[in-house]
Design a protein around this motif. Structure first.
Motif, short mmCIF file in Angstrom:
data_model
loop_
_atom_site.label_atom_id
_atom_site.label_comp_id
_atom_site.label_asym_id
_atom_site.label_seq_id
_atom_site.Cartn_x
_atom_site.Cartn_y
_atom_site.Cartn_z
N ALA A 269 12.18 10.36 -4.22
CA ALA A 269 10.85 10.92 -4.49
C ALA A 269 9.89 9.80 -4.87
O ALA A 269 10.29 8.80 -5.46
N ASN A 270 8.63 9.99 -4.52
CA ASN A 270 7.64 9.01 -4.92
C ASN A 270 7.52 8.99 -6.44
O ASN A 270 7.52 10.02 -7.09
N MET A 271 7.42 7.81 -6.98
CA MET A 271 7.29 7.60 -8.42
C MET A 271 5.85 7.87 -8.82
O MET A 271 4.93 7.40 -8.16
N THR A 272 5.65 8.60 -9.89
CA THR A 272 4.30 8.80 -10.41
C THR A 272 4.00 7.72 -11.43
O THR A 272 4.90 7.06 -11.95
N THR B 104 14.96 -0.41 -9.23
CA THR B 104 15.40 -1.71 -8.74
C THR B 104 14.51 -2.82 -9.28
O THR B 104 15.00 -3.85 -9.76
N MET B 105 13.19 -2.62 -9.22
CA MET B 105 12.28 -3.65 -9.72
C MET B 105 12.45 -3.87 -11.22
O MET B 105 12.48 -5.01 -11.70
N GLU C 239 0.82 -1.22 0.00
CA GLU C 239 0.00 0.00 0.00
C GLU C 239 0.86 1.27 0.00
O GLU C 239 0.35 2.36 -0.22
N ASN C 240 2.16 1.14 0.25
CA ASN C 240 3.04 2.31 0.28
C ASN C 240 3.29 2.85 -1.12
O ASN C 240 3.23 2.10 -2.09
N ASN C 241 3.59 4.13 -1.19
CA ASN C 241 4.08 4.68 -2.45
C ASN C 241 5.44 4.06 -2.74
O ASN C 241 6.14 3.62 -1.83
N ILE C 242 5.82 4.06 -3.99
CA ILE C 242 7.12 3.52 -4.38
C ILE C 242 8.03 4.67 -4.80
O ILE C 242 7.57 5.62 -5.43
N THR C 243 9.29 4.59 -4.42
CA THR C 243 10.23 5.64 -4.80
C THR C 243 10.82 5.34 -6.17
O THR C 243 10.73 4.23 -6.68
N ARG C 244 11.46 6.36 -6.71
CA ARG C 244 12.08 6.20 -8.03
C ARG C 244 13.19 5.14 -8.00
O ARG C 244 13.32 4.35 -8.93
N GLU C 245 13.97 5.10 -6.92
CA GLU C 245 15.03 4.09 -6.85
C GLU C 245 14.45 2.70 -6.64
O GLU C 245 15.00 1.71 -7.13
N ASP D 149 20.43 5.39 -2.33
CA ASP D 149 20.78 4.43 -1.28
C ASP D 149 21.73 3.38 -1.83
O ASP D 149 21.64 2.98 -2.99
N SER D 150 22.63 2.90 -0.98
CA SER D 150 23.65 1.95 -1.43
C SER D 150 23.05 0.66 -1.99
O SER D 150 23.56 0.11 -2.96
#
Length: 114
Positions: free
Chosen positions: A98-101, A41-42, A31-37, A71-72
């Motif tokens: 930042a959250n990914m749109t 990664t996915m 349910e969380n927003n996903i970040t650009r990094e 992040d490392s």
């Protein structure tokens, strides 16, 4: 029923294939927003599975003004995305946290798909 319930089957499939792994503390928060990094990664893990992956390193994104914010654990994957032209195009920052749109994620997938 939560808003994300419709995606449960797809998330489970992605976890089975190793494209998503959850957080380092063993939790998984669909349910969380996903970040650009996280998205980079996915997408990179997907590319690893299907043969369109060449590892990158921090030098591949060092020119971006916020390179130190990556992040490392995500650095190799962000580097892959930058090196491949899937992330960081037409800008001098990556905004990895930042959250990914939806539009940004669609753009990355389209760039990856070529």
């Amino acid at each position: 029923m939560s808003d994300g319930y419709w995606a449960a089957e797809y998330i489970k499939d992605a976890a089975i294939h190793g494209w998503v792994e959850g957080y380092g503390d063993g939790t998984f928060a669909p349910e969380n927003n996903i970040t650009r990094e996280e998205f980079a990664t996915m997408l990179a893990r997907y590319a690893q599975k299907y043969g369109n992956y060449t590892a990158g390193n921090a030098a591949d994104f060092a020119a971006y003004g916020d390179a130190s914010a990556v992040d490392s654990w995500a650095a190799e994957y962000v580097a892959w995305a930058v090196k491949g032209g899937y992330m960081g195009k037409n800008t001098n920052v990556l905004t990895p946290l930042a959250n990914m749109t939806r539009a940004e994620s669609a753009a990355m997938v389209v760039r990856y798909a070529g």
